[in-house]
Design a protein around this motif. Structure first.
Motif, PDB file in Angstrom:
ATOM      1  N   ALA A 166       0.808  -1.185  -0.106  1.00  0.00           N
ATOM      2  CA  ALA A 166       0.003   0.130   0.113  1.00  0.00           C
ATOM      3  C   ALA A 166       0.793   1.132   0.079  1.00  0.00           C
ATOM      4  N   LEU A 167       1.945   1.124   0.988  1.00  0.00           N
ATOM      5  CA  LEU A 167       2.698   2.464   0.916  1.00  0.00           C
ATOM      6  C   LEU A 167       3.534   2.648  -0.301  1.00  0.00           C
ATOM      7  N   MET A 174      10.592   5.401   3.731  1.00  0.00           N
ATOM      8  CA  MET A 174      11.783   6.128   3.616  1.00  0.00           C
ATOM      9  C   MET A 174      11.649   6.488   2.154  1.00  0.00           C
ATOM     10  N   VAL A 175      11.307   5.684   1.149  1.00  0.00           N
ATOM     11  CA  VAL A 175      11.570   6.010  -0.455  1.00  0.00           C
ATOM     12  C   VAL A 175      10.207   7.173  -0.681  1.00  0.00           C
ATOM     13  N   GLY A 176       9.230   6.624  -0.152  1.00  0.00           N
ATOM     14  CA  GLY A 176       7.939   7.519  -0.329  1.00  0.00           C
ATOM     15  C   GLY A 176       7.897   8.955   0.196  1.00  0.00           C
ATOM     16  N   VAL A 177       8.646   8.935   1.355  1.00  0.00           N
ATOM     17  CA  VAL A 177       8.854  10.478   1.962  1.00  0.00           C
ATOM     18  C   VAL A 177      10.061  11.317   1.506  1.00  0.00           C
ATOM     19  N   PHE A 178      11.001  10.508   1.466  1.00  0.00           N
ATOM     20  CA  PHE A 178      12.248  11.393   1.471  1.00  0.00           C
ATOM     21  C   PHE A 178      12.818  11.331  -0.133  1.00  0.00           C
ATOM     22  N   ALA A 179      12.666  10.250  -0.938  1.00  0.00           N
ATOM     23  CA  ALA A 179      13.150  10.064  -2.265  1.00  0.00           C
ATOM     24  C   ALA A 179      12.272  10.518  -3.208  1.00  0.00           C
ATOM     25  N   TYR A 180      10.899  10.112  -3.320  1.00  0.00           N
ATOM     26  CA  TYR A 180       9.944  10.427  -4.374  1.00  0.00           C
ATOM     27  C   TYR A 180       8.968  11.645  -3.658  1.00  0.00           C
ATOM     28  N   LYS A 181       8.963  11.908  -2.431  1.00  0.00           N
ATOM     29  CA  LYS A 181       8.289  12.982  -1.689  1.00  0.00           C
ATOM     30  C   LYS A 181       6.873  12.827  -2.248  1.00  0.00           C
ATOM     31  N   GLU A 182       6.347  11.740  -2.258  1.00  0.00           N
ATOM     32  CA  GLU A 182       4.944  11.718  -2.708  1.00  0.00           C
ATOM     33  C   GLU A 182       3.757  11.221  -1.396  1.00  0.00           C
ATOM     34  N   LEU A 183       4.539  10.756  -0.171  1.00  0.00           N
ATOM     35  CA  LEU A 183       3.870  10.218   0.869  1.00  0.00           C
ATOM     36  C   LEU A 183       4.131  11.412   1.903  1.00  0.00           C
ATOM     37  N   ASN A 184       2.881  12.012   2.419  1.00  0.00           N
ATOM     38  CA  ASN A 184       2.482  12.939   3.602  1.00  0.00           C
ATOM     39  C   ASN A 184       1.953  12.311   4.378  1.00  0.00           C
ATOM     40  N   LEU A 185       1.621  12.882   5.622  1.00  0.00           N
ATOM     41  CA  LEU A 185       1.156  12.392   6.970  1.00  0.00           C
ATOM     42  C   LEU A 185      -0.395  11.977   6.551  1.00  0.00           C
ATOM     43  N   GLU A 186      -1.032  12.674   5.572  1.00  0.00           N
ATOM     44  CA  GLU A 186      -2.458  12.394   5.349  1.00  0.00           C
ATOM     45  C   GLU A 186      -2.591  10.925   4.493  1.00  0.00           C
ATOM     46  N   ARG A 187      -1.921  10.891   3.360  1.00  0.00           N
ATOM     47  CA  ARG A 187      -1.680   9.860   2.759  1.00  0.00           C
ATOM     48  C   ARG A 187      -1.252   8.567   3.339  1.00  0.00           C
ATOM     49  N   GLY A 198      -1.647   7.853   6.406  1.00  0.00           N
ATOM     50  CA  GLY A 198      -2.717   7.501   7.228  1.00  0.00           C
ATOM     51  C   GLY A 198      -3.736   6.669   6.766  1.00  0.00           C
ATOM     52  N   LYS A 199      -3.909   7.294   5.322  1.00  0.00           N
ATOM     53  CA  LYS A 199      -4.953   6.557   4.612  1.00  0.00           C
ATOM     54  C   LYS A 199      -4.585   4.946   4.259  1.00  0.00           C
ATOM     55  N   PHE A 217      -2.375   3.389   5.881  1.00  0.00           N
ATOM     56  CA  PHE A 217      -2.274   2.395   6.820  1.00  0.00           C
ATOM     57  C   PHE A 217      -3.613   1.970   7.215  1.00  0.00           C
ATOM     58  N   ALA A 218      -4.749   2.808   7.000  1.00  0.00           N
ATOM     59  CA  ALA A 218      -6.114   2.380   7.291  1.00  0.00           C
ATOM     60  C   ALA A 218      -6.633   1.357   6.231  1.00  0.00           C
ATOM     61  N   GLU A 219      -6.110   1.427   5.100  1.00  0.00           N
ATOM     62  CA  GLU A 219      -6.374   0.645   4.011  1.00  0.00           C
ATOM     63  C   GLU A 219      -5.837  -0.970   4.167  1.00  0.00           C
ATOM     64  N   ALA A 220      -4.391  -0.770   4.764  1.00  0.00           N
ATOM     65  CA  ALA A 220      -3.762  -1.971   5.216  1.00  0.00           C
ATOM     66  C   ALA A 220      -4.535  -2.633   6.434  1.00  0.00           C
ATOM     67  N   ALA A 221      -4.719  -2.021   7.326  1.00  0.00           N
ATOM     68  CA  ALA A 221      -5.382  -2.670   8.277  1.00  0.00           C
ATOM     69  C   ALA A 221      -6.852  -3.080   8.093  1.00  0.00           C
ATOM     70  N   SER A 222      -7.680  -2.503   7.184  1.00  0.00           N
ATOM     71  CA  SER A 222      -8.932  -3.023   6.683  1.00  0.00           C
ATOM     72  C   SER A 222      -8.597  -4.432   6.062  1.00  0.00           C
ATOM     73  N   THR A 223      -7.787  -4.390   5.105  1.00  0.00           N
ATOM     74  CA  THR A 223      -7.487  -5.681   4.416  1.00  0.00           C
ATOM     75  C   THR A 223      -7.012  -6.789   5.310  1.00  0.00           C
ATOM     76  N   HIS A 224      -6.251  -6.464   6.269  1.00  0.00           N
ATOM     77  CA  HIS A 224      -5.500  -7.519   7.047  1.00  0.00           C
ATOM     78  C   HIS A 224      -6.429  -7.943   7.964  1.00  0.00           C
ATOM     79  N   GLY A 225      -7.605  -7.114   8.494  1.00  0.00           N
ATOM     80  CA  GLY A 225      -8.605  -7.470   9.278  1.00  0.00           C
ATOM     81  C   GLY A 225      -9.465  -8.751   8.722  1.00  0.00           C
ATOM     82  N   THR A 226      -9.768  -8.623   7.417  1.00  0.00           N
ATOM     83  CA  THR A 226     -10.307  -9.620   6.794  1.00  0.00           C
ATOM     84  C   THR A 226      -9.452 -10.738   6.627  1.00  0.00           C
ATOM     85  N   VAL A 227      -8.064 -10.647   6.222  1.00  0.00           N
ATOM     86  CA  VAL A 227      -7.302 -11.811   6.072  1.00  0.00           C
ATOM     87  C   VAL A 227      -7.398 -12.615   7.596  1.00  0.00           C
TER      88      VAL A 227
END
Length: 429
Positions: free
Chosen positions: A67-68, A251-264, A266-267, A269-279
């Motif tokens: 997801a990240l 590390m890559v998403g935040v510092f190398a490509y700079k496309e991950l911010n706190l809001e994204r 968070g989203k 983490f929520a997606e991954a938690a929802s998927t894993h809850g089902t699993v």
């Protein structure tokens, strides 16, 4: 009587569209109430104990890592790099789609995630260049199956837990089958492109463009090298590798490509938690079901019946493949593995089938289930991305389904495809 109760309740729930994890759980509860062989305390404690596993921890971390990495721009840069390398060829964008799915599969370990990440980028581009939208969506859905065959693979982790097979060896065994299936999809796609006049991206090949796109995609390309290299070099276990992949993705998403911010973040983490809850629900209920089936001696009865049916190894493997393909059409992948692997592997082993080879066969069969109705999760993901009717997509998926089935037959009856690489590198079973 107990086994019949389980089967009937489970089938009723499935056809009533009850989520698969709850369908399994309700069938176990019905068995407990009907027979009195187990009580609710046993079910509750079993649900908890089944999830208390160190290897199982790899699954949520690989889900989060995928997801990240998708949110961090890795899939976009992989597409740009492979487009620079082969995009100019006839059917070049189709080739790019398959190769990117193969590579993203080595990052995410998930078929639907691969379909969603690559499809969102490639389909609009292919349509813009004159490709048929339905063809593009069918190709993405089929190539998304490679996400669970090329390591790391979440179903391979599940299989290793179910049968005590080495997860690292399973990962190594998935490379050559994954590449073979990818090549078959590419050949099928190129044939269709030539037949329908679908060309490349309309640009000339340029070493400068390749060099520039490689530089951009370097951190994305390095990801599977770090994850899988760490496992095979012995620096960390598959579970630890999953955690490393999460840290690397951040590390890559935040510092190398700079496309991950706190809001994204968070989203994601929520997606991954929802998927894993089902699993997690599926893992827990499937494990309890496995224990109940063992109490009823159903695995032994099935194994004995299958062995009595034929003493021919070729016929037995064909029967197992047909059974797994049917299950892949109806059941979720991880639950199928947790329920069927302990039953079917002893049967296959009695015919001399290696535990890793059988695991690869099982994962490929169930991966094909991603593009076969009625479950066909990759088909639904593709329909959502492309906004096209489900029936239209099913028609276009048939040539790619045939290609994957041809690959499955080769891998089933030529064990060397799965076992040569682990054997050369000295990995145990």
């Amino acid at each position: 009587m107990g086994g019949l109760t389980i089967v009937l309740v489970f089938l009723v729930c499935v056809f009533a569209t009850v989520p698969i994890g709850f369908s399994i759980g309700l069938s176990v509860v019905a068995y407990a109430l009907m027979t009195g062989s187990i009580n609710m305390d046993y079910i509750a404690s079993g649900l908890f104990a089944s999830c208390d596993s160190f290897p199982l921890m790899a699954i949520p971390f690989f889900i989060l890592s995928g997801a990240l990495m998708e949110g961090g721009g890795l899939s976009k840069r992989l597409v740009q790099f492979f487009d620079a390398v082969v995009g100019h060829l006839t059917g070049g964008l189709a080739i790019v789609t398959v190769i990117t799915c193969m590579f993203f599969g080595a990052i995410s370990g998930s078929g639907p995630a691969t379909t969603a990440a690559v499809g969102a980028i490639m389909v609009p581009t292919m349509v813009e260049k004159g490709y048929d939208k339905r063809f593009a969506m069918a190709l993405v859905a089929a190539a998304g199956c490679l996400g669970v065959i090329i390591p790391p693979s979440i179903p391979m982790v599940t299989y290793g837990i179910s049968t005590n097979a080495s997860i690292a060896t399973m990962f190594m065994g998935g490379f050559m089958p994954g590449i073979l299936l990818g090549l078959l999809l590419i050949l099928t796609a190129v044939h269709i492109c030539k037949k329908n006049g679908f060309t490349g991206n309309g640009e000339n090949f340029s070493f400068r463009k390749v060099r520039k796109s490689f530089k951009e995609a370097f951190w994305a390309i390095l990801s599977p090298v770090i994850i899988l290299g760490g496992i095979y070099s012995g620096h960390f276990t598959p579970t630890e590798a999953a955690v490393v992949s999460v840290v690397y993705a951040l590390m890559v998403g935040v510092f190398a490509y700079k496309e991950l911010n706190l809001e994204r973040i968070g989203k994601k983490f929520a997606e991954a938690a929802s998927t894993h809850g089902t699993v997690n629900i599926i893992v827990g209920t499937s494990t309890i079901l496995g224990r109940v089936l063992t109490l009823e001696q159903i695995p032994d009865q099935i194994a004995t019946s299958m062995i009595r049916f034929t003493d021919n190894r070729i016929v037995m493997l064909l029967i197992i493949n047909l059974l797994l393909l049917a299950c892949g059409c109806l059941l979720e992948t991880n639950s199928s593995i947790l329920i069927l692997a302990p039953i079917l592997f002893p049967v296959a082993a009695s015919y001399g089938v290696d535990i890793v080879h059988f695991g690869i066969i099982m994962v490929i069969n169930l991966a094909i289930g991603f593009i076969t109705p009625p479950v066909g999760v990759n088909l639904f993901v593709a329909c959502g991305i492309g906004n096209i009717p489900f029936a239209d997509l099913v028609k276009r998926i048939i040539p790619f389904l045939v290609a994957l089935l041809v690959g499955l037959i080769l891998i089933t009856y030529v064990p060397a495809i799965a076992l040569t690489l682990p054997g050369l590198l000295g990995y145990g079973r």
